[in-house]
Scaffold this motif. Structure first.
Motif, PDB file in Angstrom:
ATOM      1  N   SER A   1       0.823  -1.206   0.000  1.00  0.00           N
ATOM      2  CA  SER A   1       0.000   0.000   0.000  1.00  0.00           C
ATOM      3  C   SER A   1       0.858   1.259   0.000  1.00  0.00           C
ATOM      4  CB  SER A   1      -0.923   0.014   1.227  1.00  0.00           C
ATOM      5  OG  SER A   1      -1.866  -1.031   1.188  1.00  0.00           O
TER       6      SER A   1
ATOM      7  N   GLU B   1      -9.856  -1.076  -7.607  1.00  0.00           N
ATOM      8  CA  GLU B   1      -9.917   0.377  -7.518  1.00  0.00           C
ATOM      9  C   GLU B   1      -9.991   0.877  -6.080  1.00  0.00           C
ATOM     10  OE1 GLU B   1     -13.173   1.687  -9.857  1.00  0.00           O
ATOM     11  OE2 GLU B   1     -12.300   1.025 -11.775  1.00  0.00           O
ATOM     12  N   ASP B   2     -10.300  -0.006  -5.137  1.00  0.00           N
ATOM     13  CA  ASP B   2     -10.412   0.390  -3.734  1.00  0.00           C
ATOM     14  C   ASP B   2      -9.438  -0.444  -2.907  1.00  0.00           C
ATOM     15  OD1 ASP B   2     -11.091   1.111  -1.191  1.00  0.00           O
ATOM     16  OD2 ASP B   2     -13.239   0.730  -1.392  1.00  0.00           O
TER      17      ASP B   2
ATOM     18  N   ALA C   1     -10.513  -1.602   0.562  1.00  0.00           N
ATOM     19  CA  ALA C   1     -11.445  -2.729   0.609  1.00  0.00           C
ATOM     20  C   ALA C   1     -10.683  -4.047   0.520  1.00  0.00           C
ATOM     21  CB  ALA C   1     -12.459  -2.629  -0.524  1.00  0.00           C
TER      22      ALA C   1
END
Length: 239
Positions: A208, A218-219, A222
């Motif tokens: 990340s 895209e998330d 999540a």
């Protein structure tokens, strides 16, 4: 001198002594953000602050002393975010697995909010710097937050021990030491899986921070929650 005046002088003296330390750490952090830890030096920090070498050395005797202060602050920042997640989960009476996920999410969120500080503590080793034991105390705060979620799960009857797998000797020794120490009360099979999950959490967090997680959708947040829940179930958390 009155008692009140003496107390005021002591308080003022303590504050005055703390101010240069905080100023040095703040400038060190700014330079960390701008240039990275590998080029951080006492000379660059004291020059930016207009301090003499003698004045600087009164507070930080070396580059390593300054780095240690920044490392401790970074670990404390992550630890506080993890502990906050524990407190908020407890206040919401969240289920055991949700508490585990909340702590994992807090680690990832802190790291993406503070990428340079994260790199300082979990990135490339700094040549010539050997972190002293005091950094381990601050570094343990995040681990204890996760361990706390497992201890809560056990109290709620929501922690499955599972079978003890055969471990390599050094790994078995590490697991035993943790089970008798900071993870006291947790079964050794759970501790063994916790060590695996710990490495996965920081691998995922590193993805990340360093921009390698976009391929997972895209998330990214999540995905992190999904992976954290999977790790929690692997360790043995139910509910």
């Amino acid at each position: 001198m009155t008692t009140e005046a003496a107390h005021h002088d002591r308080t003022t003296g303590a504050t005055d002594a703390a101010e240069p330390v905080e100023a040095i750490k703040a400038e060190g952090t700014r330079q960390l953000h701008r240039n990275g830890a590998l080029v951080l030096t006492p000379e660059s920090v004291r020059t930016a602050l207009g301090m003499t070498a003698t004045d600087f050395a009164r507070h930080f005797a070396s580059r390593d002393a300054l780095l240690t202060a920044l490392v401790v602050d970074a670990y404390d920042g992550m630890g506080e975010r993890a502990e906050q997640a524990v407190r908020e989960s407890a206040a919401a009476d969240a289920a055991p697995l949700a508490r585990w996920v909340a702590v994992c999410r807090a680690v990832r969120d802190w790291a993406t909010d503070h990428p340079q500080e994260y790199e300082l503590i979990y990135g490339t080793n700094i040549p010539g710097y050997d972190a002293p034991p005091e950094t381990m105390v601050a570094g343990a705060r995040t681990a204890m937050a996760l361990i706390g979620t497992l201890q809560h799960a056990a109290e709620q009857g929501a922690l499955e021990t599972g079978e003890q797998e055969e471990l390599p000797g050094p790994v078995a020794d590490a697991v035993r030491g943790l089970a008798e120490g900071m993870a006291q009360g947790l079964p050794e099979p759970v501790v063994a899986r916790l060590l695996v999950a710990w490495t996965q959490l920081f691998g995922m967090t590193g993805f990340s921070v360093f921009g390698h997680i976009a391929a997972f959708g895209e998330d990214p947040a999540a995905f992190v929650d999904h992976a954290a829940a999977a790790m929690g179930r692997y360790v043995g958390v139910r509910g």
